[in-house]
Scaffold this active site. Sequence first.
Site, PDB file in Angstrom:
ATOM      1  N   GLY A  12       0.682  -1.156   0.049  1.00 23.22           N
ATOM      2  CA  GLY A  12       0.071   0.141   0.050  1.00 23.22           C
ATOM      3  C   GLY A  12       0.748   1.473  -0.060  1.00 23.22           C
ATOM      4  N   ASN A 108      -5.184   3.257 -13.188  1.00 24.78           N
ATOM      5  CA  ASN A 108      -4.106   2.301 -12.608  1.00 24.78           C
ATOM      6  C   ASN A 108      -3.002   3.020 -12.919  1.00 24.78           C
ATOM      7  OD1 ASN A 108      -3.078  -0.546 -11.938  1.00 24.78           O
ATOM      8  ND2 ASN A 108      -2.300  -0.531 -14.217  1.00 24.78           N
ATOM      9  N   HIS A 110       1.155   1.954 -13.324  1.00 21.82           N
ATOM     10  CA  HIS A 110       2.027   0.805 -13.981  1.00 21.82           C
ATOM     11  C   HIS A 110       3.431   1.178 -13.923  1.00 21.82           C
ATOM     12  CE1 HIS A 110       2.816  -2.964 -15.977  1.00 21.82           C
ATOM     13  NE2 HIS A 110       3.886  -2.133 -16.958  1.00 21.82           N
TER      14      HIS A 110
END
Length: 199
Positions: A12, A108, A110
């Site tokens: 996290g 997202n 990446h």
Amino acid sequence: MLSVLVLVSGGGTNLQAIIDGVADGTIENTELVGVISNNPGAYALERAKKAGIPAEVVSPKEFPDREAFHQAFLSAVDRYQPELIVLAGFLCIIPPEMIAKYERRIINIHPSLIPSFCGTGYYGLKVHEAALARGVKVSGATVHFVDQGTDTGPIILQKAVDVLPGDTPEKLQRRIMEEAEWKLLPQAINMIALGRLSS
């Protein structure tokens, strides 16, 4: 106020960057409404708890098949009524019906400069191992909208990070996190929250 739900699978650190960004005002006009993990052992859940953010686990291991898991996962997501869903190191395939329902509302991060080292099989350290094996001199991170493909959605932000002599996959991963991921993700959320990007 943009309501944001964060999906995580591991430690996290990107979630922490978002929590810190909301707390210090780097991310404006945003409320973190929840955190969902597919992994009961994810330290990200502890980070959410410390920040007073509702957190829950929906693990595929609790369901007889992938279809049942997907339905439970989607209903958990829907309960939070998020305006934006952020994949912050989420290593589960997103159900196609969820992508359709939340079109251009899922982003997202990446750990490469898409279209390099992305797509099926490229996640976590595997991305950095591939980059070093190829001998690239520059890598980085990309924030993109999620579509039905793997890492194929429209790109929002990218940041390049130099690959240094003597880099290991772990060293490169850490540098890309510190110099790119932890900056880009809060920046992208802020752009969406302030309407500077159509979400």
